[in-house]
Design a protein around this motif. Structure first.
Motif, short mmCIF file in Angstrom:
data_model
loop_
_atom_site.label_atom_id
_atom_site.label_comp_id
_atom_site.label_asym_id
_atom_site.label_seq_id
_atom_site.Cartn_x
_atom_site.Cartn_y
_atom_site.Cartn_z
N GLY A 164 -14.19 11.97 26.01
CA GLY A 164 -15.14 12.96 25.53
C GLY A 164 -14.62 13.84 24.42
N GLU A 165 -13.33 13.81 24.17
CA GLU A 165 -12.78 14.67 23.13
C GLU A 165 -13.16 14.15 21.75
OE1 GLU A 165 -8.59 15.26 23.37
OE2 GLU A 165 -8.63 15.31 25.55
N GLN A 166 -13.48 15.08 20.90
CA GLN A 166 -13.73 14.70 19.52
C GLN A 166 -12.47 14.99 18.73
OE1 GLN A 166 -17.14 16.36 17.69
NE2 GLN A 166 -18.50 14.92 18.67
N ALA A 167 -11.89 13.96 18.22
CA ALA A 167 -10.69 14.11 17.40
C ALA A 167 -10.94 13.41 16.07
CB ALA A 167 -9.49 13.48 18.10
N LYS A 168 -10.16 13.79 15.09
CA LYS A 168 -10.28 13.13 13.79
C LYS A 168 -9.31 11.97 13.75
CE LYS A 168 -12.57 16.38 11.13
NZ LYS A 168 -13.70 15.96 10.39
N VAL A 169 -9.80 10.85 13.26
CA VAL A 169 -8.98 9.66 13.10
C VAL A 169 -8.98 9.32 11.61
CG1 VAL A 169 -8.77 7.21 13.64
CG2 VAL A 169 -9.60 8.80 15.38
N ASP A 170 -7.78 9.22 11.03
CA ASP A 170 -7.71 8.87 9.61
C ASP A 170 -8.21 7.45 9.40
OD1 ASP A 170 -6.70 11.27 8.70
OD2 ASP A 170 -4.61 10.64 8.86
N ILE A 171 -9.15 7.30 8.48
CA ILE A 171 -9.59 5.98 8.04
C ILE A 171 -8.67 5.57 6.89
CG2 ILE A 171 -11.50 4.63 7.13
CD1 ILE A 171 -11.97 5.71 9.99
N VAL A 172 -8.50 6.45 5.94
CA VAL A 172 -7.51 6.28 4.88
C VAL A 172 -6.75 7.60 4.81
CG1 VAL A 172 -7.11 5.92 2.41
CG2 VAL A 172 -8.96 4.68 3.56
N SER A 173 -5.47 7.56 5.11
CA SER A 173 -4.65 8.78 5.09
C SER A 173 -4.16 9.04 3.66
CB SER A 173 -3.46 8.64 6.03
OG SER A 173 -2.54 7.71 5.50
N VAL A 174 -3.61 10.21 3.44
CA VAL A 174 -3.05 10.53 2.13
C VAL A 174 -1.90 9.58 1.80
CG1 VAL A 174 -1.85 12.31 0.78
CG2 VAL A 174 -3.76 12.95 2.25
N ASP A 175 -1.05 9.27 2.79
CA ASP A 175 0.05 8.33 2.55
C ASP A 175 -0.48 6.94 2.20
OD1 ASP A 175 2.02 10.23 2.94
OD2 ASP A 175 2.32 9.71 5.05
N ASP A 176 -1.54 6.51 2.91
CA ASP A 176 -2.17 5.23 2.58
C ASP A 176 -2.68 5.25 1.14
OD1 ASP A 176 -1.84 4.31 5.21
OD2 ASP A 176 -3.89 4.88 5.80
N ALA A 177 -3.33 6.34 0.78
CA ALA A 177 -3.90 6.46 -0.57
C ALA A 177 -2.82 6.36 -1.63
CB ALA A 177 -4.67 7.77 -0.70
N LYS A 178 -1.67 6.97 -1.39
CA LYS A 178 -0.56 6.89 -2.36
C LYS A 178 -0.11 5.45 -2.54
CE LYS A 178 1.20 11.54 -1.50
NZ LYS A 178 2.24 12.33 -0.85
N ARG A 179 0.02 4.72 -1.45
CA ARG A 179 0.43 3.31 -1.53
C ARG A 179 -0.62 2.47 -2.25
NH1 ARG A 179 2.54 4.75 3.48
NH2 ARG A 179 0.70 4.09 4.62
N VAL A 180 -1.86 2.72 -1.94
CA VAL A 180 -2.96 1.99 -2.58
C VAL A 180 -2.93 2.21 -4.09
CG1 VAL A 180 -5.48 1.98 -2.85
CG2 VAL A 180 -4.46 1.89 -0.57
N LEU A 181 -2.73 3.46 -4.50
CA LEU A 181 -2.72 3.76 -5.93
C LEU A 181 -1.52 3.16 -6.65
CD1 LEU A 181 -4.14 7.38 -6.06
CD2 LEU A 181 -5.29 5.23 -6.65
N GLU A 182 -0.40 3.00 -5.96
CA GLU A 182 0.75 2.32 -6.57
C GLU A 182 0.40 0.87 -6.92
OE1 GLU A 182 3.98 2.73 -3.81
OE2 GLU A 182 4.18 4.89 -4.18
N VAL A 183 -0.28 0.19 -6.00
CA VAL A 183 -0.71 -1.19 -6.24
C VAL A 183 -1.73 -1.23 -7.38
CG1 VAL A 183 -1.90 -3.19 -5.24
CG2 VAL A 183 -0.22 -1.91 -3.87
N ALA A 184 -2.69 -0.32 -7.33
CA ALA A 184 -3.73 -0.27 -8.37
C ALA A 184 -3.13 -0.01 -9.74
CB ALA A 184 -4.76 0.79 -8.02
N GLU A 185 -2.12 0.85 -9.80
CA GLU A 185 -1.47 1.15 -11.08
C GLU A 185 -0.79 -0.10 -11.65
OE1 GLU A 185 1.18 4.67 -13.04
OE2 GLU A 185 1.76 4.00 -11.03
N ARG A 186 -0.15 -0.88 -10.79
CA ARG A 186 0.48 -2.14 -11.26
C ARG A 186 -0.58 -3.08 -11.84
NH1 ARG A 186 3.70 -1.60 -6.59
NH2 ARG A 186 2.48 -3.13 -5.43
N ILE A 187 -1.72 -3.17 -11.16
CA ILE A 187 -2.80 -4.04 -11.65
C ILE A 187 -3.30 -3.53 -13.00
CG2 ILE A 187 -5.19 -4.74 -11.23
CD1 ILE A 187 -4.41 -4.83 -8.21
#
Length: 152
Positions: free
Chosen positions: A54-77
């Motif tokens: 019953g608890e409402q908690a926040k679950v990261d779908i995309v975290s800030v750390d994930d976003a940093k990694r994603v942008l590193e890949v995107a920058e290479r592309i």
């Protein structure tokens, strides 16, 4: 001749979104345009994810750390495609709204998104990121067909 001076593309690191990044970077090279690559980080309430407790908690779908990694890949592309100027951005919020807001925030005149989810039943019923961006964006939107790359 019509052209673009500033292009934005969103990515969550999925193969389909990286196809959109590649297309946007190629267009940036062709038009000598600025390219802004955006990764939205956001959370969802557990109640939205059908959890039993019953608890409402926040679950990261995309975290800030994930976003940093994603942008590193995107920058290479983007560099592979020789985009002349690349601006990497991590923004908090729902991906479609982040992309719509990017048009004004970054002076974008073209938004590029992959078309994943547009042909699915869930996408038609509940909405999808590319469809929402295409409907609400104040600038041109290019939907990249990701099926050609085998990522639908």
């Amino acid at each position: 001749m019509h052209g673009y001076t500033s292009i934005a593309v969103g990515t969550d690191g999925s193969p389909t979104s990286l196809v959109a990044v590649r297309s946007a970077a190629s267009l940036a090279r062709a038009f000598d345009a600025d390219l802004t690559v955006i990764c939205a980080h956001y959370s969802a309430n557990t109640s939205l994810l059908n959890t039993a407790n019953g608890e409402q908690a926040k679950v990261d779908i995309v975290s800030v750390d994930d976003a940093k990694r994603v942008l590193e890949v995107a920058e290479r592309i983007a560099k592979e495609e020789q985009a002349p100027r690349v601006n990497l951005q991590i923004k908090s919020g729902q991906p479609a709204q982040v992309m719509i807001d990017a048009a004004q925030e970054f002076g974008v005149d073209l938004i590029v998104v992959g078309n994943k989810g547009m042909r699915s039943l869930a996408g038609r019923v509940f909405g999808n990121i590319p469809g929402n961006v295409a409907k609400k964006a104040p600038v041109d939107v290019l939907l990249v067909d990701t099926r050609a790359e085998g990522h639908d």
